[in-house]
Design a protein around this motif. Structure first.
Motif, PDB file in Angstrom:
ATOM      1  N   ASN A 166       0.931  -1.293   0.040  1.00  0.00           N
ATOM      2  CA  ASN A 166      -0.066  -0.301   0.002  1.00  0.00           C
ATOM      3  C   ASN A 166       0.739   1.222  -0.037  1.00  0.00           C
ATOM      4  O   ASN A 166       0.424   2.483   0.358  1.00  0.00           O
ATOM      5  CB  ASN A 166      -0.759  -0.001   1.195  1.00  0.00           C
ATOM      6  N   ARG A 174       2.979   3.763  -2.631  1.00  0.00           N
ATOM      7  CA  ARG A 174       3.416   4.313  -3.756  1.00  0.00           C
ATOM      8  C   ARG A 174       4.609   4.354  -4.135  1.00  0.00           C
ATOM      9  O   ARG A 174       5.136   3.868  -5.132  1.00  0.00           O
ATOM     10  CB  ARG A 174       2.549   5.579  -3.798  1.00  0.00           C
ATOM     11  N   ARG A 194       1.971   7.731  -0.092  1.00  0.00           N
ATOM     12  CA  ARG A 194       1.091   6.857  -0.187  1.00  0.00           C
ATOM     13  C   ARG A 194       0.167   7.169  -1.554  1.00  0.00           C
ATOM     14  O   ARG A 194       0.353   8.113  -2.453  1.00  0.00           O
ATOM     15  CB  ARG A 194       0.030   7.260   0.987  1.00  0.00           C
ATOM     16  N   TYR A 195      -0.759   5.910  -1.557  1.00  0.00           N
ATOM     17  CA  TYR A 195      -1.535   6.067  -2.938  1.00  0.00           C
ATOM     18  C   TYR A 195      -2.840   6.839  -2.569  1.00  0.00           C
ATOM     19  O   TYR A 195      -2.829   7.330  -1.181  1.00  0.00           O
ATOM     20  CB  TYR A 195      -2.210   4.844  -2.968  1.00  0.00           C
ATOM     21  N   ASN A 196      -3.529   7.344  -3.465  1.00  0.00           N
ATOM     22  CA  ASN A 196      -4.875   8.322  -3.209  1.00  0.00           C
ATOM     23  C   ASN A 196      -4.506   9.420  -2.901  1.00  0.00           C
ATOM     24  O   ASN A 196      -5.168   9.910  -1.965  1.00  0.00           O
ATOM     25  CB  ASN A 196      -5.914   7.407  -2.452  1.00  0.00           C
TER      26      ASN A 196
END
Length: 466
Positions: free
Chosen positions: A98, A100, A121-123
């Motif tokens: 999880n 990036r 991080r993602y998102n």
């Protein structure tokens, strides 16, 4: 600015400033210590949790292999507040996780990363925020690398909150301490200014002036009260010196004038040896009176300044009273006075026999001399009585006595209440008695005998005096 420099010259203000600086240093050390301890505690807890998570996913790998590992990490990585997961194959390609992106070179290490690492991080959109974390990398037997980490946002947030709270508390305490220091120092400076003004007024000759007392009972008040007591004593002594000077000038002028007149008369008119002899005898008598007066003054001065206590010893007042009675009984009969020896308590006191005997003699002599001038039959009683923890030598008569409003003045030097001064004397007898009793830790009490005067020498009786 000059007032501030004046305040800083005060010891109390300098000490207050020093305490404020030390308090600030201690508070800063405490702030850093508490924040560092809090972060270390949270970091240790985070490392423990990461180790437990690695054990958990290791069990998943043992049960389901790489597929089970990837599924477990994928499921846990989507949960709120999840750990940081990253799985790479032996060539370094990301298989699951999880995260990036991660700081270069992290996955090439093994075990705990010795410093916080940065990651994205993602998102988080096109402008992802860089975060920091602590992580541990493990290498599987087949070359797969697994990283498990935890974001440091929570410990950093705790550090920030604790530090802000402590800094705010420090700031409030520092401002409060500075205000207290400033106003206390200012108040102290005002008190010192008041004392300085009063002191200048006193040095200018106003001995009736006193240092101001606020009534707070602080150290300034205690100092002012002690100094006021000293000033009152100085004023009393100055008044005494002035009165003594006036009385000496008044009382000694008469015998000196008489001596001068007798000398002139003898030189001008006396032609015989008998006449010259009479003049010389009169001058000797007057000079003897002057010597006795000066001796009494010197004795009073010695006693008031602290007569040597080396001559103190246990003495029986009853024995001294008997000796005085035998000495004055003939002169009392000659003056028409009945001298009575009353009860004699045998309790000893610590004192100077010579001074006590002289004092009792003065009281008996005064009683015979002044009470004997009465037209009614006069009795003078000499007794020694014990009253509780005190023992009294009492000389009481039934003569004219002393008016109540004159009792206080009677013990002053050169005070003679007989305005006509027909009786010989210098007015120092009661002053000497008062000084002797002060030396012995006692008091001279003059009271109305209704009629007459009751003079009592009150001695303390105890282990230190017996």
């Amino acid at each position: 600015m000059s007032r501030f420099r004046t305040m800083m010259k005060m010891t109390a203000v300098r000490l207050s400033a020093l305490y404020l600086i030390l308090f600030t240093i201690c508070a800063l050390v405490l702030v850093f210590y508490i924040t560092s301890s809090s972060v270390r505690l949270l970091t240790a807890q985070t490392e423990t949790a990461i180790n437990e998570e690695i054990e958990s996913i290791g069990q998943a790998y043992q049960r389901g292999g790489i597929v089970g590992l990837v599924r477990t990490i994928d499921r846990r990585g989507r949960q709120p507040g999840a750990y940081l997961y990253l799985v790479t194959d032996p060539v370094g390609r990301i298989v699951a996780g999880n995260v990036r992106s991660i700081e270069t070179g992290v996955l090439q290490t093994e075990g705990w990363i010795k410093r916080p690492i940065t990651y994205e991080r993602y998102n988080e959109g096109n402008d992802p925020e860089v975060h920091t974390a602590i992580a541990r990398v493990i290498v599987m037997s087949n070359g797969i690398r697994v990283m498990v980490g935890r974001d440091l946002g929570e410990p950093e947030q705790v550090r920030l909150v604790v530090r802000r709270a402590l800094m705010a508390a420090l700031g409030i305490m520092g401002v409060g301490a500075f205000l207290i220091w400033f106003f206390v120092g200012r108040r102290a400076l005002q008190r010192i200014d008041e004392v300085s003004v009063a002191s200048q007024r006193i040095m200018g000759g106003d001995l009736a002036g006193r240092l101001p007392v606020s009534g707070s009972g602080d150290e300034f008040d205690r100092l002012a009260e002690n100094l006021n007591g000293m000033l009152a004593r100085i004023q009393e002594l100055n008044e005494g010196v002035r009165h003594v000077s006036d009385n000496i000038a008044h009382d000694l002028k008469t015998p000196l004038t008489r001596m001068h007149n007798r000398a002139e008369s003898a030189l001008a008119g006396a032609k015989t040896t008998k006449a010259y002899r009479a003049a010389m005898e009169g001058m000797i008598s007057d000079s003897d009176q002057l010597i006795r007066t000066f001796n009494a003054i010197l004795m009073i001065s010695r006693l008031e300044s602290g007569y040597s206590t080396e001559t103190m010893e246990p003495v029986a007042l009853s024995t001294i009273a008997e000796d005085v009675f035998e000495l004055y009984e003939p002169s009392a009969e000659e003056a028409g006075v009945k001298l009575i020896l009353g009860s004699l308590d045998q309790t000893p006191v610590r004192g100077n026999r010579e001074l006590i005997g002289q004092t009792i003699s003065n009281l008996v002599d005064n009683a015979i001399k002044y009470a004997g001038a009465s037209e009614t039959p006069v009795e003078v009683t000499l007794s020694v009585k014990k009253e509780g923890e005190k023992i009294e030598v009492v000389v009481a008569d039934n003569g004219p006595g002393i008016p109540a409003d004159q009792m206080g003045r009677a013990t002053e030097r050169f005070v003679r209440l007989e305005e006509s001064r027909s009786q010989p004397g210098s007015g120092l007898g009661l002053s000497l008695a008062k000084a002797v009793m002060k030396l012995h830790g006692g008091t001279l009490k003059l009271t109305d005998n209704a009629p007459g005067l009751r003079a009592a020498l009150v001695f303390p009786v105890g282990e230190e005096h017996a």
